[in-house]
Design a protein around this motif. Structure first.
Motif, PDB file in Angstrom:
ATOM      1  N   ARG A  51       8.214   9.311  -0.806  1.00 59.59           N
ATOM      2  CA  ARG A  51       7.673   7.885  -1.444  1.00 59.59           C
ATOM      3  C   ARG A  51       8.198   7.596  -2.655  1.00 59.59           C
ATOM      4  O   ARG A  51       8.542   8.633  -3.224  1.00 59.59           O
ATOM      5  N   TRP A  52       7.328   7.013  -3.564  1.00 58.56           N
ATOM      6  CA  TRP A  52       7.559   6.513  -5.105  1.00 58.56           C
ATOM      7  C   TRP A  52       6.305   7.360  -5.977  1.00 58.56           C
ATOM      8  O   TRP A  52       5.244   6.301  -6.105  1.00 58.56           O
TER       9      TRP A  52
ATOM     10  N   ASP B 145       4.237   2.062  -9.007  1.00 59.97           N
ATOM     11  CA  ASP B 145       3.851   0.275  -8.001  1.00 59.97           C
ATOM     12  C   ASP B 145       4.873  -0.214  -7.172  1.00 59.97           C
ATOM     13  O   ASP B 145       6.118  -0.281  -8.211  1.00 59.97           O
ATOM     14  N   ILE B 146       4.657  -0.047  -5.835  1.00 60.99           N
ATOM     15  CA  ILE B 146       6.609  -0.531  -5.244  1.00 60.99           C
ATOM     16  C   ILE B 146       6.417  -1.431  -5.667  1.00 60.99           C
ATOM     17  O   ILE B 146       7.860  -2.569  -5.606  1.00 60.99           O
TER      18      ILE B 146
ATOM     19  N   SER C  82      10.675  -5.306  -7.867  1.00 59.00           N
ATOM     20  CA  SER C  82      11.048  -6.501  -8.599  1.00 59.00           C
ATOM     21  C   SER C  82      12.073  -6.056 -10.343  1.00 59.00           C
ATOM     22  O   SER C  82      12.946  -6.439 -10.329  1.00 59.00           O
ATOM     23  N   LEU C  83      11.768  -5.269 -10.837  1.00 56.36           N
ATOM     24  CA  LEU C  83      13.188  -4.523 -11.441  1.00 56.36           C
ATOM     25  C   LEU C  83      13.976  -4.270 -10.432  1.00 56.36           C
ATOM     26  O   LEU C  83      15.477  -4.476 -11.496  1.00 56.36           O
ATOM     27  N   LEU C  84      14.239  -3.337 -10.150  1.00 57.45           N
ATOM     28  CA  LEU C  84      15.558  -3.424  -9.134  1.00 57.45           C
ATOM     29  C   LEU C  84      16.524  -4.345  -8.864  1.00 57.45           C
ATOM     30  O   LEU C  84      17.590  -4.852  -8.873  1.00 57.45           O
ATOM     31  N   GLU C  85      15.317  -5.508  -8.324  1.00 55.37           N
ATOM     32  CA  GLU C  85      16.215  -6.900  -7.907  1.00 55.37           C
ATOM     33  C   GLU C  85      16.778  -7.361  -8.674  1.00 55.37           C
ATOM     34  O   GLU C  85      17.479  -8.298  -8.880  1.00 55.37           O
ATOM     35  N   SER C  86      15.964  -7.308 -10.377  1.00 54.17           N
ATOM     36  CA  SER C  86      16.832  -7.948 -11.079  1.00 54.17           C
ATOM     37  C   SER C  86      17.902  -7.528 -11.891  1.00 54.17           C
ATOM     38  O   SER C  86      18.912  -8.695 -12.617  1.00 54.17           O
TER      39      SER C  86
ATOM     40  N   ASP D  76       0.622   2.685  -9.159  1.00 54.69           N
ATOM     41  CA  ASP D  76      -0.184   1.876  -8.202  1.00 54.69           C
ATOM     42  C   ASP D  76      -1.812   1.869  -8.600  1.00 54.69           C
ATOM     43  O   ASP D  76      -2.486   2.870  -8.727  1.00 54.69           O
ATOM     44  N   THR D  77      -2.598   0.862  -9.421  1.00 54.60           N
ATOM     45  CA  THR D  77      -3.878   0.883  -9.349  1.00 54.60           C
ATOM     46  C   THR D  77      -4.285  -0.039  -8.444  1.00 54.60           C
ATOM     47  O   THR D  77      -5.332  -0.255  -8.739  1.00 54.60           O
ATOM     48  N   HIS D  78      -3.366  -0.228  -7.277  1.00 54.81           N
ATOM     49  CA  HIS D  78      -4.633  -1.486  -6.334  1.00 54.81           C
ATOM     50  C   HIS D  78      -6.116  -1.329  -5.622  1.00 54.81           C
ATOM     51  O   HIS D  78      -6.405  -1.608  -5.236  1.00 54.81           O
TER      52      HIS D  78
END
Length: 214
Positions: free
Chosen positions: A75-76, A87-88, A93-97, A188-190
């Motif tokens: 887990r991250w 927050d995965i 999103s950061l890695l894709e950018s 992660d605060t979902h």
């Protein structure tokens, strides 16, 4: 073939050789040449090496997002926040950018201009990524937003300046997602999404392993 035609043939061949040497048609047209010169900025991010850790450093703050094994399951987590789940979606999103960054749209190669573009280590946001074995996959410094004169009717384009940390070349890019600088923003605060903020007074996270809390 008479002497005159031989001279004309030699002149034609000479002109043809010079033209080929200058134009270099085997390199393709201008578009093809530009495409060939455009490379992925961090090709190792596209390879099969599993990602193990991401670190963000800016303005004296450090955020380390790491992949750990929790009772045998990966887990991250955000290290600076007592290994709170990351927050995965934001990490992805950061890695894709970062994977989308390419070596095109060069803005500067002058090291003295790094502060002007906010891509020096003192001014920018540095993002590093390692694989699970500790091998460096990417290291980039994100700088300021490109300024534009919209009063001329120019359509604004969202572009930032970025610089690979081991290079003096500054690029413009519209692909990079500027990361959050506060470690808490990566938590992660979902699980709180269905809770009415008016009902909350205090939230406490307790780590039963280290007996720490925040």
């Amino acid at each position: 073939m008479n002497a005159r035609n031989k001279v004309l043939l030699m002149c034609f061949l000479l002109i043809l050789i010079c033209t080929v040497a200058i134009e270099k048609p085997w390199r393709g047209d201008a578009h093809q040449q530009t495409y060939a010169a455009t490379l992925r900025m961090f090709p190792k991010l596209h390879e099969g090496d599993g990602l193990g850790r991401v670190r963000i450093k800016a303005q004296g703050k450090t955020t380390t997002i790491a992949r750990i094994l929790d009772q045998g399951k990966p887990r991250w987590v955000v290290r600076e926040m007592m290994d709170h789940p990351a927050d995965i979606a934001r990490v992805s999103s950061l890695l894709e950018s970062m994977r989308a960054l390419e070596t095109r749209d060069v803005e500067s190669v002058n090291p003295e201009m790094q502060s002007a573009y906010k891509v020096s280590e003192a001014d920018g946001i540095r993002v590093e990524a390692w694989n699970s074995d500790g091998g460096l996959l990417a290291d980039v410094i994100a700088g300021s937003l490109r300024s534009q004169d919209v009063t001329t009717g120019q359509i604004p384009v969202l572009e930032f300046f970025v610089r690979p940390t081991d290079s003096n070349v500054v690029y413009r890019t519209g692909e990079f997602a500027i990361p959050f600088q506060d470690p808490a923003e990566w938590c992660d605060t979902h699980f709180l999404s269905k809770v009415d903020p008016e009902q909350l007074n205090t939230i406490q996270r307790i780590d039963y392993v280290t007996q720490e809390s925040w």
